[in-house]
Design a protein around this motif. Structure first.
Motif, PDB file in Angstrom:
ATOM      1  N   THR A 102      12.362   3.823  -5.524  1.00  0.00           N
ATOM      2  CA  THR A 102      12.325   4.578  -7.079  1.00  0.00           C
ATOM      3  C   THR A 102      10.884   3.257  -8.037  1.00  0.00           C
ATOM      4  OG1 THR A 102      15.027   3.907  -7.799  1.00  0.00           O
ATOM      5  CG2 THR A 102      13.506   4.179  -9.110  1.00  0.00           C
ATOM      6  N   LEU A 103      11.041   2.242  -7.009  1.00  0.00           N
ATOM      7  CA  LEU A 103       9.044   1.018  -7.351  1.00  0.00           C
ATOM      8  C   LEU A 103       8.671   2.382  -7.058  1.00  0.00           C
ATOM      9  CD1 LEU A 103       9.186  -1.365  -9.122  1.00  0.00           C
ATOM     10  CD2 LEU A 103       9.354  -2.074  -6.798  1.00  0.00           C
ATOM     11  N   TYR A 104       8.505   2.694  -6.063  1.00  0.00           N
ATOM     12  CA  TYR A 104       7.260   3.789  -5.446  1.00  0.00           C
ATOM     13  C   TYR A 104       6.883   4.677  -6.321  1.00  0.00           C
ATOM     14  CZ  TYR A 104       4.320   6.136  -1.661  1.00  0.00           C
ATOM     15  OH  TYR A 104       3.102   6.630  -1.403  1.00  0.00           O
ATOM     16  N   ILE A 105       8.046   5.426  -6.632  1.00  0.00           N
ATOM     17  CA  ILE A 105       7.264   6.241  -7.281  1.00  0.00           C
ATOM     18  C   ILE A 105       6.836   6.624  -8.506  1.00  0.00           C
ATOM     19  CG2 ILE A 105       8.907   7.974  -8.821  1.00  0.00           C
ATOM     20  CD1 ILE A 105      10.440   8.979  -6.254  1.00  0.00           C
ATOM     21  N   SER A 106       7.307   5.257  -9.463  1.00  0.00           N
ATOM     22  CA  SER A 106       6.623   4.442 -10.641  1.00  0.00           C
ATOM     23  C   SER A 106       5.014   4.583 -10.495  1.00  0.00           C
ATOM     24  CB  SER A 106       7.838   3.368 -10.577  1.00  0.00           C
ATOM     25  OG  SER A 106       7.870   2.325 -10.452  1.00  0.00           O
ATOM     26  N   PHE A 107       5.147   3.533  -9.059  1.00  0.00           N
ATOM     27  CA  PHE A 107       3.652   3.474  -8.958  1.00  0.00           C
ATOM     28  C   PHE A 107       2.510   4.223  -8.594  1.00  0.00           C
ATOM     29  CE2 PHE A 107       4.349  -0.852  -8.935  1.00  0.00           C
ATOM     30  CZ  PHE A 107       2.948  -1.988  -9.362  1.00  0.00           C
ATOM     31  N   ILE A 108       3.287   4.577  -8.278  1.00  0.00           N
ATOM     32  CA  ILE A 108       3.001   6.479  -7.390  1.00  0.00           C
ATOM     33  C   ILE A 108       2.064   6.898  -8.641  1.00  0.00           C
ATOM     34  CG2 ILE A 108       2.793   8.603  -6.352  1.00  0.00           C
ATOM     35  CD1 ILE A 108       1.428   6.542  -4.695  1.00  0.00           C
ATOM     36  N   SER A 109       3.307   7.344  -9.556  1.00  0.00           N
ATOM     37  CA  SER A 109       3.301   8.196 -10.126  1.00  0.00           C
ATOM     38  C   SER A 109       1.737   7.042 -11.780  1.00  0.00           C
ATOM     39  CB  SER A 109       4.380   8.005 -11.479  1.00  0.00           C
ATOM     40  OG  SER A 109       4.387   8.708 -13.211  1.00  0.00           O
ATOM     41  N   LYS A 110       2.239   5.848 -11.737  1.00  0.00           N
ATOM     42  CA  LYS A 110       0.668   5.419 -12.769  1.00  0.00           C
ATOM     43  C   LYS A 110      -0.352   5.663 -12.240  1.00  0.00           C
ATOM     44  CE  LYS A 110      -0.010   0.685 -14.183  1.00  0.00           C
ATOM     45  NZ  LYS A 110       0.382  -0.987 -14.256  1.00  0.00           N
ATOM     46  N   HIS A 111      -0.436   5.438 -10.608  1.00  0.00           N
ATOM     47  CA  HIS A 111      -1.342   5.638  -9.718  1.00  0.00           C
ATOM     48  C   HIS A 111      -2.322   6.517 -10.618  1.00  0.00           C
ATOM     49  CE1 HIS A 111      -4.126   5.449  -6.432  1.00  0.00           C
ATOM     50  NE2 HIS A 111      -4.144   6.646  -6.252  1.00  0.00           N
ATOM     51  N   ASN A 112      -1.267   7.708 -10.527  1.00  0.00           N
ATOM     52  CA  ASN A 112      -1.991   9.845 -10.494  1.00  0.00           C
ATOM     53  C   ASN A 112      -2.069   9.366 -11.869  1.00  0.00           C
ATOM     54  OD1 ASN A 112      -1.405   9.874  -8.402  1.00  0.00           O
ATOM     55  ND2 ASN A 112       0.194  11.464  -8.290  1.00  0.00           N
ATOM     56  N   ASP A 113      -1.956   8.430 -13.711  1.00  0.00           N
ATOM     57  CA  ASP A 113      -2.162   8.915 -14.693  1.00  0.00           C
ATOM     58  C   ASP A 113      -3.221   8.095 -14.708  1.00  0.00           C
ATOM     59  OD1 ASP A 113       0.298   9.974 -15.116  1.00  0.00           O
ATOM     60  OD2 ASP A 113       0.842   8.242 -15.868  1.00  0.00           O
ATOM     61  N   ILE A 114      -3.877   6.766 -14.164  1.00  0.00           N
ATOM     62  CA  ILE A 114      -4.811   6.240 -13.735  1.00  0.00           C
ATOM     63  C   ILE A 114      -5.993   6.866 -12.813  1.00  0.00           C
ATOM     64  CG2 ILE A 114      -6.416   4.655 -13.249  1.00  0.00           C
ATOM     65  CD1 ILE A 114      -4.119   2.530 -12.852  1.00  0.00           C
TER      66      ILE A 114
END
Length: 271
Positions: free
Chosen positions: A106-118
């Motif tokens: 769950t944490l990883y998905i949120s960071f990957i999503s943020k990474h892609n947004d950046i």
């Protein structure tokens, strides 16, 4: 056809053997002392002390054998309990690992999503005011560095084109362009750094050397993105990226032609 393995422990087998041995001795003693005959005699005709001797025999031999059997069966019970505790501990460990993995996923998905947004928010403009957005930003950054480096090098005389001098020029231009876009690249690199630290901590806590999160992360990198991260690590602009390469082999997929060593070698005077 192979024989099925016995499920009884050595303690349990020994205990049962002792019980059977005690039972055999009990039967033998009953026959030896002729107890059945003594029971049917008139009390006045019975031999004195037969029952006493029989009782001492039973208590001394049969009782000892069965007491020893009880000790072995007690150890067998302890062995089974220990095995059950090990199985319970193993199941608990598996449950904890699954729980950790679910939480981390769950944490990883949120960071990957943020990474892609950046990445999607990255934007640079060329001299024609054309926008280079998302992953194209890294292509634009790479071209800026390489173009500046090659133009500078080709204005130098052969004597000035030494490996040390060219490396210094390449580092200067890379650092210059990195600093120019640092406001855009800072959040990207910071989020990526935190992401790798989280994966590193997860790997350490779960002892899962085969975790696939680092492989997923690395698979998303383009060559231009790796060009940026590789040279950030090479020139120690962000030191932890060198450690990440040691832990995760981040740059194993970067083509040699995009590394500073190869780029500089191409510009050295031909012998």
């Amino acid at each position: 056809m192979s024989k099925p393995k016995s499920k009884l422990s050595r303690y349990e087998l020994t205990g049962y053997i002792l019980i059977m041995a005690g039972a055999a001795v009990l039967v033998w003693g009953t026959v030896k002392f002729d107890i059945w005959h003594e029971l049917y005699l008139d009390p006045a005709d019975r031999e004195g002390g037969v029952f006493g001797e029989y009782g001492e025999f039973i208590g001394g031999i049969v009782g000892s054998l069965w007491a020893l059997a009880g000790v072995f069966l007690f150890f067998a019970t302890l062995t089974y309990q220990k095995r059950e505790f090990e199985l319970q501990r193993h199941e608990l460990h598996k449950t904890q690992k699954i729980y950790q993995q679910q939480n981390f996923s769950t944490l990883y998905i949120s960071f990957i999503s943020k990474h892609n947004d950046i990445i999607d928010s990255l934007t640079a403009y060329d001299i024609n005011k054309s926008a280079w957005k998302g992953t194209n930003f890294f292509v634009f950054f790479q071209e800026k560095v390489l173009t500046s480096f090659v133009q500078k090098v080709r204005s130098l005389g052969p004597a000035e084109r030494t490996g040390e001098n060219l490396r210094s020029i390449f580092e200067d231009y890379f650092t210059y362009h990195f600093t120019f876009y640092q406001n855009s690249l800072g959040p990207y690199l910071k989020n990526l750094s935190v992401l790798f630290k989280l994966i590193q901590r997860y790997r350490s806590e779960t002892e899962d050397e085969g975790e696939y999160y680092s492989f997923i992360t690395k698979a998303s990198f383009t060559q231009s993105e790796l060009f940026l991260i590789y040279h950030v690590a090479q020139f120690s602009l962000i030191r932890e990226f060198s450690a990440f390469d040691d832990a995760f082999a981040v740059f194993e997929d970067l083509a040699e032609e995009y590394k500073a060593e190869t780029i500089i070698r191409r510009e050295l005077p031909q012998q």
